[in-house]
Design an enzyme around this catalytic site. Structure first.
Site, PDB file in Angstrom:
ATOM      1  N   ARG A  65     -30.014 -39.357 -99.988  1.00 58.07           N
ATOM      2  CA  ARG A  65     -29.742 -40.355 -98.625  1.00 58.07           C
ATOM      3  C   ARG A  65     -30.624 -39.922 -97.587  1.00 58.07           C
ATOM      4  NH1 ARG A  65     -29.408 -44.878 -97.646  1.00 58.07           N
ATOM      5  NH2 ARG A  65     -27.894 -44.950 -99.692  1.00 58.07           N
ATOM      6  N   LYS A 106     -39.052 -45.556 -76.371  1.00 59.01           N
ATOM      7  CA  LYS A 106     -37.875 -45.910 -76.779  1.00 59.01           C
ATOM      8  C   LYS A 106     -37.489 -45.834 -77.964  1.00 59.01           C
ATOM      9  CE  LYS A 106     -38.202 -49.584 -73.286  1.00 59.01           C
ATOM     10  NZ  LYS A 106     -38.504 -51.007 -73.032  1.00 59.01           N
ATOM     11  N   LYS A 109     -43.881 -44.425 -63.307  1.00 55.93           N
ATOM     12  CA  LYS A 109     -43.469 -45.752 -63.540  1.00 55.93           C
ATOM     13  C   LYS A 109     -42.704 -46.351 -62.190  1.00 55.93           C
ATOM     14  CE  LYS A 109     -41.982 -46.953 -67.283  1.00 55.93           C
ATOM     15  NZ  LYS A 109     -41.502 -47.476 -68.460  1.00 55.93           N
ATOM     16  N   GLU A 145     -47.811 -47.100 -63.306  1.00 61.32           N
ATOM     17  CA  GLU A 145     -47.221 -48.734 -63.490  1.00 61.32           C
ATOM     18  C   GLU A 145     -47.509 -49.396 -62.147  1.00 61.32           C
ATOM     19  OE1 GLU A 145     -42.757 -50.453 -63.872  1.00 61.32           O
ATOM     20  OE2 GLU A 145     -43.446 -49.093 -65.532  1.00 61.32           O
ATOM     21  N   ASP A 161     -47.410 -54.133 -65.429  1.00 63.57           N
ATOM     22  CA  ASP A 161     -45.637 -54.488 -65.865  1.00 63.57           C
ATOM     23  C   ASP A 161     -45.511 -55.799 -65.732  1.00 63.57           C
ATOM     24  OD1 ASP A 161     -43.487 -53.381 -67.175  1.00 63.57           O
ATOM     25  OD2 ASP A 161     -42.663 -53.465 -64.957  1.00 63.57           O
TER      26      ASP A 161
END
Length: 286
Positions: A103, A138, A170, A203, A225
């Site tokens: 698995r 992410k 950011k 950013e 962005d």
């Protein structure tokens, strides 16, 4: 493919042992109850989807950790385009060991192959441009190693691995710091005080912020962005090659080619790792 710095024997062993502990607990009781200790068998990794195979090398590490005496014969390597019915590898040895590893091998390979498949697809849409495809942070907690690895196998480029190996200022950093200039200047002071040498990316949300970065300097990359194609082209012309440019935010399969055509150096797509469909794979006795 050059081995990335996060793929060390130590990191692989830690990941595999933690994952096995989560799955096995105090024992694989289904296997212990039904399979004699001296039983030896074999199994094959069957491909049940079309895509790009990833995780074969990792499977070797997993089988070796479970039982060093298991013998794996590779038929298809990582990065191979596969079709339903292909066999990626065979494994032979103690039946209990094969079943206990099954698995974890499948969970890793199915998700990694899905990421590699999507990465290869989006990369193909960049053909004819200089733009490279980047991943993001992410990622699934405790599974980042596998997801970043899969992006590389699919032909993408890893962005920073974590918060520690690059400085990315950011929008929230910029806002909390009081503006682009304050954020960059504070970063330079921090690096000088700590003796660290880290690349800096900033950013920007508007052409005015891009202009501010150009006036201040002292960075290694500018992120653009959520800018549309017109703004992106304006930013590319304004920067004129002084810094690499990364487009980010809401870029999809339908828009990625148009974004690349603006002349940016990189496009980052978080969906590479957070919303892909796993490839259907199966480990079957034969």
């Amino acid at each position: 493919m050059q081995t990335p710095p996060y793929l060390t024997p130590e990191s692989l062993t830690t990941f595999i042992r933690t994952a096995l502990a989560e799955d096995i607990g105090d024992g694989d009781h289904s296997t212990l109850a039904s399979i004699p200790a001296d039983a030896h068998n074999r199994a094959q990794l069957l491909v049940k989807d079309a895509g790009v195979l990833a995780g074969v090398e990792l499977a070797h590490y997993i089988f070796r950790e479970v039982d060093p005496e298991l013998r794996v014969q590779t038929i298809l390597t990582d990065g191979t385009r596969v079709q339903r019915g292909d066999v990626a590898f065979t494994v032979e040895g103690r039946a209990r060991s094969i079943l206990t590893a099954e698995r974890l091998v499948l969970n890793c390979m199915q998700r990694m192959s899905g990421i590699a498949t999507q990465t290869a697809h989006l990369t193909s849409l960049l053909a004819g441009t200089k733009t490279r495809l980047l991943d993001t942070r992410k990622t699934t907690p405790n599974f980042r190693l596998c997801e970043k690895w899969a992006v590389l196998i699919g032909g993408g480029v890893n962005h920073r691995y974590g918060l520690f190996d690059m400085i990315m200022l950011k929008d929230n950093h910029v806002d909390y710091a009081g503006g682009v200039r304050q954020a960059i200047e504070a970063t330079h002071q921090y690096l000088a005080q700590t003796g660290r040498k880290l690349e800096i990316e900033v950013e920007t949300r508007t052409i005015a912020e891009v202009q501010q970065v150009l006036e201040i300097g002292g960075v290694d990359r500018i992120m653009l962005d959520n800018m549309g194609p017109t703004q992106l082209r304006e930013a590319v012309a304004l920067v004129a090659g002084r810094f690499p440019l990364e487009a980010s935010g809401g870029i999809t399969e339908e828009t990625i080619a148009e974004v690349a055509a603006t002349g940016v150096d990189y496009i980052s797509v978080g969906a590479l790792t957070y919303s892909v469909k796993s490839l259907d794979l199966s480990l079957k006795a034969f």
